[in-house]
Design a protein around this motif. Structure first.
Motif, PDB file in Angstrom:
ATOM      1  N   GLY A  10       0.868  -0.992   0.136  1.00  0.00           N
ATOM      2  CA  GLY A  10      -0.045   0.047  -0.216  1.00  0.00           C
ATOM      3  C   GLY A  10       0.761   1.270  -0.108  1.00  0.00           C
ATOM      4  O   GLY A  10       0.331   2.279   0.022  1.00  0.00           O
ATOM      5  N   HIS A  11       2.172   1.133  -0.070  1.00  0.00           N
ATOM      6  CA  HIS A  11       3.065   2.239   0.201  1.00  0.00           C
ATOM      7  C   HIS A  11       4.043   2.172  -0.650  1.00  0.00           C
ATOM      8  O   HIS A  11       5.277   1.733  -0.253  1.00  0.00           O
ATOM      9  N   TYR A  12       4.259   2.363  -1.867  1.00  0.00           N
ATOM     10  CA  TYR A  12       5.156   2.280  -2.909  1.00  0.00           C
ATOM     11  C   TYR A  12       5.528   3.658  -3.783  1.00  0.00           C
ATOM     12  O   TYR A  12       4.570   4.289  -3.665  1.00  0.00           O
ATOM     13  N   HIS A  13       7.055   4.014  -3.931  1.00  0.00           N
ATOM     14  CA  HIS A  13       7.022   5.199  -4.455  1.00  0.00           C
ATOM     15  C   HIS A  13       7.901   5.006  -5.806  1.00  0.00           C
ATOM     16  O   HIS A  13       8.577   4.127  -5.886  1.00  0.00           O
ATOM     17  N   ILE A  14       7.939   6.007  -6.847  1.00  0.00           N
ATOM     18  CA  ILE A  14       8.562   6.243  -7.955  1.00  0.00           C
ATOM     19  C   ILE A  14       9.580   7.298  -7.579  1.00  0.00           C
ATOM     20  O   ILE A  14       9.040   8.626  -7.871  1.00  0.00           O
ATOM     21  N   ILE A 106      -5.430  10.300  -2.194  1.00  0.00           N
ATOM     22  CA  ILE A 106      -4.565  11.463  -2.051  1.00  0.00           C
ATOM     23  C   ILE A 106      -3.223  11.130  -1.264  1.00  0.00           C
ATOM     24  O   ILE A 106      -3.609  10.425  -0.267  1.00  0.00           O
ATOM     25  N   LYS A 107      -1.992  11.414  -1.503  1.00  0.00           N
ATOM     26  CA  LYS A 107      -1.016  11.373  -0.760  1.00  0.00           C
ATOM     27  C   LYS A 107      -0.436  12.727  -0.087  1.00  0.00           C
ATOM     28  O   LYS A 107      -0.519  13.541  -0.846  1.00  0.00           O
ATOM     29  N   MET A 108      -0.185  12.837   1.144  1.00  0.00           N
ATOM     30  CA  MET A 108       0.311  13.853   1.587  1.00  0.00           C
ATOM     31  C   MET A 108       1.533  13.772   2.402  1.00  0.00           C
ATOM     32  O   MET A 108       1.830  12.763   3.154  1.00  0.00           O
ATOM     33  N   ALA A 199       0.745   7.303   7.552  1.00  0.00           N
ATOM     34  CA  ALA A 199       1.975   6.493   7.354  1.00  0.00           C
ATOM     35  C   ALA A 199       2.779   5.850   8.430  1.00  0.00           C
ATOM     36  O   ALA A 199       2.832   6.902   9.297  1.00  0.00           O
ATOM     37  N   HIS A 200       3.569   5.032   8.690  1.00  0.00           N
ATOM     38  CA  HIS A 200       4.391   4.786   9.656  1.00  0.00           C
ATOM     39  C   HIS A 200       4.131   4.881  10.970  1.00  0.00           C
ATOM     40  O   HIS A 200       4.546   5.325  11.839  1.00  0.00           O
ATOM     41  N   PHE A 201       2.601   4.113  11.101  1.00  0.00           N
ATOM     42  CA  PHE A 201       2.127   3.944  12.272  1.00  0.00           C
ATOM     43  C   PHE A 201       1.766   5.371  13.258  1.00  0.00           C
ATOM     44  O   PHE A 201       1.804   5.399  14.237  1.00  0.00           O
ATOM     45  N   THR A 257       5.740  -0.539   2.613  1.00  0.00           N
ATOM     46  CA  THR A 257       6.995  -0.591   2.895  1.00  0.00           C
ATOM     47  C   THR A 257       7.710   0.401   2.530  1.00  0.00           C
ATOM     48  O   THR A 257       9.091   0.381   2.783  1.00  0.00           O
ATOM     49  N   ASP A 258       7.406   1.244   1.787  1.00  0.00           N
ATOM     50  CA  ASP A 258       8.419   2.524   1.242  1.00  0.00           C
ATOM     51  C   ASP A 258       9.193   2.157  -0.002  1.00  0.00           C
ATOM     52  O   ASP A 258      10.165   2.842  -0.164  1.00  0.00           O
ATOM     53  N   SER A 259       8.836   1.001  -0.187  1.00  0.00           N
ATOM     54  CA  SER A 259       9.804   0.653  -1.638  1.00  0.00           C
ATOM     55  C   SER A 259       9.811   1.253  -2.595  1.00  0.00           C
ATOM     56  O   SER A 259       8.701   2.111  -2.809  1.00  0.00           O
TER      57      SER A 259
HETATM   58 ZN    ZN Z   1       6.649   6.983   1.900  1.00  0.00          ZN
END
Ligand code: ZN
Length: 349
Positions: A10-14, A106-108, A199-201, A257-259
């Protein structure tokens, strides 16, 4: 390592632009990562405003293109800003554009301390009121990064390497962690139905009671367990407590994961998170040791996949190519890198 349970990251980045450091394009790199673990899907969290990686609006566009080029992909888009750090155009209109394109949420990241300092703004200012109002009324899911690990404010706890990377916030030029929570809780107070995954608890691994109070007060607030390893240090101090907590709040916790393209070659992180949830194995990373909590299958199904699907829908929204074309025409002047702008202009839509 292929996972035996169905999982969505649920938490992947480019973060590397069109091509990653191995010369692989963003969609192929996302696919390689997805296939390496057998993920059901990825949720690309666009961060078009991140100082550390010098990102810009191209990050939203690549996320939308990734939905087209890697079917089954979800994407969350973010607000874009001009060089003077004011929103590039009205936040409400930006929300409508992102929804029209077909973003799933939406991501903030504006409330990361470094970004607050750069923006010089608070999220509970009137400027953002219409934005949050539209997100709440639209029932749109958010992934929201608020604050950072608490020890980043304490000089003795931050290595020189991290100080050099700008991750020490106690020098008086950053807001305190509590001030950031105050702003965000103000927003929640005004928009209590925001469907937000912090994110990140929510960086509250050390304060589970506080998190429980927030869960109790705001029925649509969830958290993800994307590292920060400091939260795993907290989990490791009392795995029995945390197993109970994860079962009790099985509907409120999500896998992430922030992968990203930059870390596709660094296979450890998602696997450590997955093993933490599914086994009792002792693991160690960066000198932090913790045991897993070996959750039951019903709890795992919710955390690994079900909660996100419930919040964003069982299938990703389709991309409206005309809307994406219009968006690109409107904002392409804000893409700083000529090469990347050229790739986006030439992208097949
Ligand atoms: Zn992130």
């Amino acid at each position: 390592m292929k996972y035996s349970h169905p999982v969505i990251d649920g938490h992947y980045h480019i973060l590397e632009g069109w091509f990653n450091h191995e010369g692989q394009d963003f969609a192929k790199s996302a696919k390689a990562y997805r296939d390496s673990r057998g993920f059901d899907a990825l949720n690309v969290c666009a961060v078009p405003y991140l100082e550390e990686y010098h990102t810009d609006v191209s990050n939203n566009i690549l996320a939308a293109l990734c939905k087209i080029r890697l079917p089954g992909t979800y994407a969350h888009g973010g607000l874009i800003y001009s060089d003077d750090h004011t929103p590039a155009y009205s936040p409400e209109e930006q929300y409508r554009d992102l929804m029209e394109i077909g973003f799933d949420g939406i991501k903030m990241l504006e409330t990361k301390p470094s970004e607050i300092r750069r923006l010089g703004r608070a999220m509970d200012e009137p400027l953002f009121e219409g934005w949050f109002d539209a997100i709440e009324k639209g029932g749109t899911h958010m992934v929201w990064h608020v604050a950072d690990p608490g020890h980043f404010w304490i000089r003795e706890c931050v290595s020189q390497e991290f100080v050099d990377r700008g991750w020490f916030y106690g020098d008086g030029t950053y807001p305190s962690k509590e001030e950031i929570y105050r702003q965000v809780l103000n927003v929640l107070e005004r928009h209590p139905l925001l469907k937000v995954t912090f994110a990140h608890f929510f960086f509250l691994g050390d304060e589970p009671q506080r998190l429980e109070e927030i869960f109790g007060k705001y029925p649509n607030v969830n958290v993800d367990i994307t590292p920060g390893w400091e939260m795993y240090a907290a989990f490791g101090r009392d795995p029995a407590f945390w197993r109970e907590f994860f079962v009790k709040y099985a509907d409120r916790i999500g896998f992430g994961t922030d992968s990203g393209d930059e870390s596709a070659g660094d296979p450890g992180i998602p696997d450590i998170v997955y093993r933490f949830l599914t086994t009792e194995e002792e693991q160690e990373i960066w000198g932090i040791r913790f045991g897993g909590i070996a959750l039951d299958d019903g709890t795992l199904e919710k955390i690994l996949r079900g909660n996100l699907l419930r919040r964003v829908g069982k299938t990703p929204k389709p991309v409206n190519r005309d809307a994406l074309r219009r968006y690109i025409a409107k904002v392409r002047h804000l893409i700083r890198d000529d090469g990347l702008r050229g790739k986006i202009d030439g992208a097949e839509l």
